[in-house]
Design a protein around this motif. Structure first.
Motif, PDB file in Angstrom:
ATOM      1  N   ILE A 106       0.844  -1.212   0.000  1.00  0.00           N
ATOM      2  CA  ILE A 106       0.000   0.000   0.000  1.00  0.00           C
ATOM      3  C   ILE A 106       0.873   1.255   0.000  1.00  0.00           C
ATOM      4  O   ILE A 106       0.620   2.225  -0.725  1.00  0.00           O
ATOM      5  N   PHE A 107       1.934   1.235   0.801  1.00  0.00           N
ATOM      6  CA  PHE A 107       2.878   2.370   0.826  1.00  0.00           C
ATOM      7  C   PHE A 107       3.496   2.578  -0.546  1.00  0.00           C
ATOM      8  O   PHE A 107       3.625   3.696  -1.033  1.00  0.00           O
ATOM      9  N   THR A 108       3.872   1.469  -1.185  1.00  0.00           N
ATOM     10  CA  THR A 108       4.476   1.533  -2.527  1.00  0.00           C
ATOM     11  C   THR A 108       3.503   2.161  -3.508  1.00  0.00           C
ATOM     12  O   THR A 108       3.854   3.036  -4.302  1.00  0.00           O
ATOM     13  N   GLU A 109       2.249   1.697  -3.419  1.00  0.00           N
ATOM     14  CA  GLU A 109       1.197   2.203  -4.311  1.00  0.00           C
ATOM     15  C   GLU A 109       1.032   3.709  -4.132  1.00  0.00           C
ATOM     16  O   GLU A 109       0.903   4.464  -5.100  1.00  0.00           O
ATOM     17  N   GLY A 110       1.095   4.167  -2.851  1.00  0.00           N
ATOM     18  CA  GLY A 110       0.910   5.585  -2.529  1.00  0.00           C
ATOM     19  C   GLY A 110       1.909   6.464  -3.241  1.00  0.00           C
ATOM     20  O   GLY A 110       1.538   7.451  -3.879  1.00  0.00           O
ATOM     21  N   ILE A 111       3.176   6.105  -3.185  1.00  0.00           N
ATOM     22  CA  ILE A 111       4.218   6.952  -3.802  1.00  0.00           C
ATOM     23  C   ILE A 111       4.145   6.883  -5.321  1.00  0.00           C
ATOM     24  O   ILE A 111       4.407   7.869  -6.009  1.00  0.00           O
ATOM     25  N   ILE A 146      13.514  22.392 -12.689  1.00  0.00           N
ATOM     26  CA  ILE A 146      14.017  21.824 -13.950  1.00  0.00           C
ATOM     27  C   ILE A 146      14.406  20.363 -13.769  1.00  0.00           C
ATOM     28  O   ILE A 146      15.026  19.762 -14.632  1.00  0.00           O
ATOM     29  N   ILE A 147      14.061  19.788 -12.597  1.00  0.00           N
ATOM     30  CA  ILE A 147      14.421  18.389 -12.334  1.00  0.00           C
ATOM     31  C   ILE A 147      13.177  17.523 -12.420  1.00  0.00           C
ATOM     32  O   ILE A 147      12.172  17.801 -11.761  1.00  0.00           O
ATOM     33  N   LYS A 148      13.267  16.485 -13.236  1.00  0.00           N
ATOM     34  CA  LYS A 148      12.132  15.563 -13.386  1.00  0.00           C
ATOM     35  C   LYS A 148      12.162  14.551 -12.238  1.00  0.00           C
ATOM     36  O   LYS A 148      13.179  13.899 -11.996  1.00  0.00           O
ATOM     37  N   VAL A 149      11.080  14.477 -11.503  1.00  0.00           N
ATOM     38  CA  VAL A 149      10.991  13.553 -10.365  1.00  0.00           C
ATOM     39  C   VAL A 149      10.138  12.357 -10.772  1.00  0.00           C
ATOM     40  O   VAL A 149       8.936  12.490 -11.005  1.00  0.00           O
ATOM     41  N   ASP A 150      10.800  11.202 -10.848  1.00  0.00           N
ATOM     42  CA  ASP A 150      10.115   9.960 -11.211  1.00  0.00           C
ATOM     43  C   ASP A 150       9.774   9.227  -9.920  1.00  0.00           C
ATOM     44  O   ASP A 150      10.676   8.872  -9.153  1.00  0.00           O
ATOM     45  N   PRO A 151       8.475   9.003  -9.634  1.00  0.00           N
ATOM     46  CA  PRO A 151       8.111   8.392  -8.342  1.00  0.00           C
ATOM     47  C   PRO A 151       8.751   7.033  -8.110  1.00  0.00           C
ATOM     48  O   PRO A 151       9.114   6.687  -6.995  1.00  0.00           O
ATOM     49  N   LYS A 152       8.924   6.240  -9.193  1.00  0.00           N
ATOM     50  CA  LYS A 152       9.546   4.913  -9.033  1.00  0.00           C
ATOM     51  C   LYS A 152      10.998   5.071  -8.577  1.00  0.00           C
ATOM     52  O   LYS A 152      11.478   4.371  -7.683  1.00  0.00           O
ATOM     53  N   GLN A 153      11.688   6.057  -9.193  1.00  0.00           N
ATOM     54  CA  GLN A 153      13.076   6.326  -8.816  1.00  0.00           C
ATOM     55  C   GLN A 153      13.134   6.888  -7.399  1.00  0.00           C
ATOM     56  O   GLN A 153      14.019   6.563  -6.614  1.00  0.00           O
ATOM     57  N   LEU A 154      12.132   7.729  -7.070  1.00  0.00           N
ATOM     58  CA  LEU A 154      12.049   8.329  -5.742  1.00  0.00           C
ATOM     59  C   LEU A 154      11.897   7.239  -4.682  1.00  0.00           C
ATOM     60  O   LEU A 154      12.527   7.280  -3.628  1.00  0.00           O
ATOM     61  N   LEU A 155      11.037   6.251  -4.991  1.00  0.00           N
ATOM     62  CA  LEU A 155      10.820   5.131  -4.072  1.00  0.00           C
ATOM     63  C   LEU A 155      12.102   4.324  -3.898  1.00  0.00           C
ATOM     64  O   LEU A 155      12.507   4.007  -2.787  1.00  0.00           O
ATOM     65  N   GLU A 156      12.758   4.021  -5.036  1.00  0.00           N
ATOM     66  CA  GLU A 156      13.997   3.222  -4.969  1.00  0.00           C
ATOM     67  C   GLU A 156      15.069   3.967  -4.176  1.00  0.00           C
ATOM     68  O   GLU A 156      15.743   3.386  -3.327  1.00  0.00           O
ATOM     69  N   ASP A 157      15.209   5.287  -4.473  1.00  0.00           N
ATOM     70  CA  ASP A 157      16.210   6.080  -3.743  1.00  0.00           C
ATOM     71  C   ASP A 157      15.885   6.127  -2.256  1.00  0.00           C
ATOM     72  O   ASP A 157      16.788   6.079  -1.409  1.00  0.00           O
ATOM     73  N   GLY A 158      14.593   6.249  -1.947  1.00  0.00           N
ATOM     74  CA  GLY A 158      14.164   6.282  -0.542  1.00  0.00           C
ATOM     75  C   GLY A 158      14.490   4.984   0.166  1.00  0.00           C
ATOM     76  O   GLY A 158      14.973   4.982   1.309  1.00  0.00           O
TER      77      GLY A 158
END
Length: 1099
Positions: free
Chosen positions: A631-636, A646-658
């Motif tokens: 559920i947490f994964t789904e949320g992000i 000017i920075i593209k934020v990819d949620p999948k990358q954000l999750l992996e980095d987190g």
């Protein structure tokens, strides 16, 4: 008059460039403020003691000769000073350039004002520029930015630190000798003001006006700017100066009587209460309004177009309320030591019934409303012309059809032919067709007239009776209305929304809402979608510093954009880090259940035991926790890819980095806490702590293996990358203590801004856990207290003969820290060997070779043993005399040699363990590396035999790269490594020979164990002694080794000759020892047996 900001208006472009540069300078100052080297603060006692004599403030300029004389008097201080210069000159230069740019800014602004007064810009004076809207704005901004940059410098980089950095730069750079250097002016401008940003610090007298006066600015200009502002601006009691830097005017205006008096009217208790209550009431009203507007399907295109003013008013009221409440309730806006400020703050909090969660909710809803409205408007602007043309076409066609209906040709129920109406409708169709999109004003006016005409034709010609004709007319009017609505979609609405929705004042204050955001996400992960709008609203703050930079087409645009975008993305990561944190908390519970509660189901299971293994409650708990994680994964992942600045934020990358960040934090902490040893513990805590650490690391590994499928990540890849990064970073930091030029965090290839490796304070002489581990291994295998038995790869206590440790220690390190850990340990030992060898050579040159008595002994012995191929007459006496006269120099010599030998044994064990595990886990890699290594060596040997054959060029990194692989796979021999570069040393072979024969009486030969120590009170461990000497000789030219071995051979021959002549039947123990040394030397170096025979050639 030419547009003030036109490219060909040199006056406008000049001031625009100055303002653009001002914004870029502030971004650079803010960026650099995070990289102030802590050593310049001199807060730690250790820093004060170490660097106190080389880091000076501006008092240095008063006593320049005194300071430099103090340095020159102490060579060790000079060495430290040079090392400090090498490590800090790069960052000091960067800071100096930033400080210089502040000074250059005000100089350029002053020159621009002088040029205006002198008539350099034709038809332009200060008065005419201030009369122009853009000119007035830019001149106000130019002065304001100078004030901001001075305040930023003082708030972010303390005065004492600035002075120390400027003095260090002056001492280390060429600026002191440069004629055109303006370092003096920069020092005068940026010397300490006495201001401190610490809470409760007293404000210096005449601050900040005395600070602003350091570079004189035209008073006429300042008065004119203030005159313009007085008629244009409205003040508030807590204001945002620049990008979230807030100032409370009650405190800031305290020294200024007129300003203070004016402000006191605003601060009247009744007035404060009225304002607070008004905003408190508006929060409740606005929340319900915004929630109504955000209801699914409410904001449709026609509603938006019909209610633009109402919607903008609602948006404005929301933003004004949020701004007032956020600024006036902020902790940072009130000094806790100022009683009056505390009272006002308490009154505001009480009267406004301030609730941070409700305010945050309003901010969330407002941001969402703003986002939806902006997106709709952007879409409508894109489709504007297309839709307008479509409505025009539909309206025109309807009129043409009606004209045909009244022609009597087209059959339509009960419509008589009417040529007048037919002609009229044709004319209306043409009129609609002639409307021009480009001329919006005329088209709008004409459309209103056409609608009126259609209403009138319906009334005057009694057309209401025919429903179909009425329908045609109604449709056409509707299309014409839509045309008016569409033509009114203007970009100005978006600009208004942008201005109204500015959140730059909260650039720093927003951090106080982080915990509320995180709690909301933890309770409801889908909250991330609403937060996305808030982050985008915060991103609009970037417009403030970037507007002028963009207008001036400055090359600073990218750098400044990256800085602010990076800061914002870092904040987004910080807020969303709660998701990986919550996931890991659930994971820890899952692993605990799997290890301690859930039994592993065997391959074969009796039917009656099925119930015992079912463990439904425990398995349900695991399933529930796993569901929480997904559920947490789904949320992000609901956040969608977002452009933040000017920075593209990819949620999948954000999750992996987190996930990586949380993993790094936990693993680094576990390693830091788990590998702390008590040096007094008996027996050593090493093996128990390694076993405990291995279990902890296995827990992390298993949890990662378990989670990867539920969050769609490559668990093993992430695990290996991050654990290797943690270990390599800690090895690098540990090795820094052996390096002159340290690797700073911002230079490290292993450190990351997004996924930082935590740095913990050291608990002993080691900087990191890898240093503690290494020193604990060195402590328990110390050759002064242990005896290493080579055949058994085991260390025994010299007194009790109990086993201390063995080669299983390295298997345990491998299972705890993996290949990276062992490899890192090996690298650290290499540095330690280098340091030990360097210290040894220093001792040799400064102590031994400077002692005339000792050198005379070497000379006398050298004469006695020449020629080496001969026999020494009266050998026992000659050797014994030489040993006796040099006895005092050997204890330190022995300690160094044995330390090096001990570390070489450890390196051999590590190489063996790495090679074994490589062959076992990656046999193809091991074979490939071994073959490549052999091939390269064969090619290099062939080249030396025949130079026409190929050889890797200097710029070819193959040999360097393959070495790293070979060392990681344990395919190398530590004993053949060259650790240091050396010069020729006199008497070197004879010194080492004499050292060896001085140690032989302390040793005895045993058939089972080889050479062992006679008395634990006078400890000498044989393998470290042999390997230490071998390593030392390896650092010098091979002829030294040949001479050394020849001296040992001569020693054996001479003593045996004496024994034969005196008819002594037994071989003396010293000769046995010398023979064993030669035997072991040949074995360790893998040299051919003939080397040993050469030593005896004359016998």
């Amino acid at each position: 008059m030419v547009d003030f900001l036109a490219d060909n208006n040199s006056c406008g472009q000049a001031v625009l460039r100055i303002v653009s540069r001002g914004n870029a300078i502030i971004a650079e100052l803010l960026r650099l403020s995070e990289f102030v080297p802590p050593v310049f603060r001199l807060r730690d006692r250790s820093d004060q003691q170490k660097y106190g004599d080389i880091i000076c403030d501006f008092s240095y300029f008063k006593g320049l000769e005194y300071y430099e004389g103090k340095l020159e008097a102490k060579p060790e201080l000079q060495d430290l000073d040079e090392e400090f210069r090498e490590n800090n000159i790069e960052i000091l230069s960067r800071f100096y350039l930033a400080f210089e740019s502040v000074h250059k800014y005000i100089v350029d602004l002053t020159r621009y004002l002088d040029d205006l007064n002198e008539g350099v810009y034709i038809q332009q004076t200060l008065e005419t520029v201030l009369l122009n809207e853009d000119g007035k704005q830019l001149l106000c901004e130019a002065l304001y930015l100078y004030g901001v940059m001075l305040l930023v410098v003082d708030q972010k980089i303390e005065g004492e630190v600035r002075e120390r950095m400027l003095v260090s730069y002056y001492r280390y750079s060429a600026a002191r000798s440069s004629a055109d250097s303006n370092l003096d002016d920069i020092c005068k401008l940026l010397r300490s003001t006495g201001y401190s940003s610490q809470p409760g610090s007293k404000r210096p007298a005449n601050y900040p006006e005395s600070y602003f006066q350091r570079v004189p600015i035209s008073s006429t200009f300042i008065n004119m700017v203030i005159g313009r502002l007085r008629s244009d601006d409205i003040y508030n009691q807590v204001i945002s100066v620049y990008m979230g830097i807030t100032v409370n005017l009650i405190e800031a205006w305290e020294p200024y009587k007129a300003a203070k008096t004016a402000l006191n009217y605003t601060l009247d208790v009744a007035n404060v209460k009225e304002q607070s209550c008004r905003y408190a009431a508006s929060v409740d009203t606005l929340r319900s309004q915004v929630l109504q507007l955000l209801k699914e399907g409410f904001l449709r295109e026609e509603i938006v177009l019909d209610n633009i003013p109402k919607l903008l008013n609602c948006l404005r009221d929301c933003n004004v309320s949020i701004r007032w409440l956020m600024l006036h309730t902020a902790e940072s806006a009130y000094d806790p030591n100022n009683k009056r400020l505390r009272q006002i703050k308490d009154q505001v909090l009480a009267d406004s019934k301030y609730n941070s969660k409700i305010l945050f909710q309003l901010l969330l809803d407002t941001a969402q409303f703003e986002f939806v409205l902006k997106e709709m408007f952007k879409q409508m602007l894109v489709e504007k012309q297309l839709k307008w043309e479509s409505y025009k076409k539909e309206g025109s066609e309807r009129m043409t059809e009606l004209a045909e209906v009244f022609s009597g040709v087209k059959p339509l129920t009960r419509v008589e032919k009417n040529e007048n109406l037919q002609a009229w409708f044709r004319e209306i169709s043409k009129q609609i067709e002639s409307l021009n999109y480009e001329d919006a004003t005329a088209a709008g006016r004409k459309t209103v007239q056409l609608i009126q005409a259609l209403v009138e034709v319906q009334e005057f010609h009694q057309l209401e009776s025919n429903l179909q004709v009425c329908q045609f007319l109604a449709d056409t009017r509707k299309f014409l209305h839509q045309m008016i609505r569409t033509i009114n979609i203007k970009e100005e609405v978006l600009i208004t929304m942008q201005i109204v929705g500015d959140l730059s004042y909260a650039w720093q204050l927003i951090d106080s809402f982080t915990s509320i955001m995180q709690e909301s996400i933890r309770a409801n992960p889908s909250m991330v979608t609403k937060l996305r709008a808030t982050f985008l609203k915060l991103a609009s703050a970037l417009d403030l510093p970037l507007l002028r930079i963009n207008q001036a087409n400055s090359p600073d645009l990218l750098s400044v954009s990256q800085y602010y975008s990076g800061e914002l993305v870092a904040y987004v990561r910080k807020v969303l880090q709660i998701i990986p944190e919550s996931m890991f908390t659930s994971l820890a519970k899952i692993i605990k259940l799997q290890i301690h509660d859930i039994m592993e189901v065997p391959t074969r299971l009796d039917k009656d035991k099925l119930k015992d293994y079912a463990q439904l409650l425990a398995r349900y708990e695991v399933a529930k926790l796993t569901h929480d994680i997904s559920i947490f994964t789904e949320g992000i992942l609901m956040m969608k890819t977002t452009l933040v600045g000017i920075i593209k934020v990819d949620p999948k990358q954000l999750l992996e980095d987190g996930i990586r960040k949380e993993l790094v934090r936990r693993v680094a902490y576990a390693l830091h806490k788990g590998l702390i040893f008590n040096p007094k513990a008996k027996p050593s805590e090493l093996m128990p702590k390694l076993k405990e650490m291995a279990a902890t690391m296995d827990g992390f590994y298993r949890s990662f293996e378990y989670i990867q499928d539920y969050v769609s990540i490559y668990g093993l890849k992430i695990w290996q990358e991050e654990v290797s990064r943690i270990i390599n970073y800690n090895v690098e930091q540990e090795c820094n203590s052996f390096l002159r030029t340290k690797i700073q965090d911002w230079q490290s290839v292993y450190q990351s801004a997004h996924i930082p490796i935590p740095k913990y304070p050291s608990v002993d002489e080691s900087a990191t856990f890898i240093g503690r581990l290494c020193r604990e291994i060195l402590r328990i295998t110390d050759p002064k207290v242990t005896c290493y038995i080579d055949q058994m790869n085991t260390w025994y206590d010299m007194r009790t003969h109990q086993e201390v440790t063995n080669n299983r220690l390295f298997s345990e390190i491998q299972s705890t820290l993996g290949t990276f850990g062992l490899n890192g340990l090996d690298r650290l030992i290499c540095f330690m060997i280098v340091k030990e060898l360097q210290n040894f050579l220093t001792m040799l040159q400064k102590s031994i070779f400077k002692d005339k008595v000792v050198v005379d002994v070497f000379k006398a012995l050298l004469n006695a043993v020449n020629p080496v191929k001969g026999i020494v007459a009266n050998a026992s006496k000659v050797y014994a005399n030489a040993v006796a006269k040099t006895q005092k120099i050997w204890p330190a010599y022995l300690e160094s040699i044995m330390k090096v030998g001990q570390m070489q044994i450890l390196r051999q064990q590590i190489a063996h363990e790495l090679n074994y595990s490589c062959k076992f886990d990656s046999k193809h890699l091991a074979a490939a590396l071994d073959n490549l290594n052999r091939s390269l060596l064969a090619d290099i040997e062939a080249h030396y035999q025949d130079p026409s054959l190929p050889y890797p060029k200097e710029d070819n990194t193959l040999l360097y790269e393959i070495t790293a692989y070979l060392e990681a796979a344990g395919i190398h021999n530590p004993l053949s490594k060259i650790y240091i570069t050396t010069k020729r040393l006199p008497y070197f072979p004879i010194v080492n020979f004499l050292f060896l024969i001085a140690q032989l009486p302390k040793l005895q030969y045993s058939k089972n164990q080889g050479m062992t120590c006679k008395k634990p009170a006078d400890p000498v461990d044989w393998p470290p002694l042999v390997l230490g000497l071998l390593t030392l000789l390896k650092q010098f030219h091979s002829r030294y080794t040949e001479q050394f071995l020849a001296l040992i051979g001569q020693f054996i021959r001479s003593i045996m000759e004496q024994c034969t002549s005196q008819k002594i039947p037994d071989m003396p123990s010293d000769v046995v020892g010398a023979l064993m040394f030669l035997e072991d030397y040949v074995r360790y170096t893998k040299l051919p047996r003939k080397v040993q025979n050469v030593a005896f050639s004359a016998h």
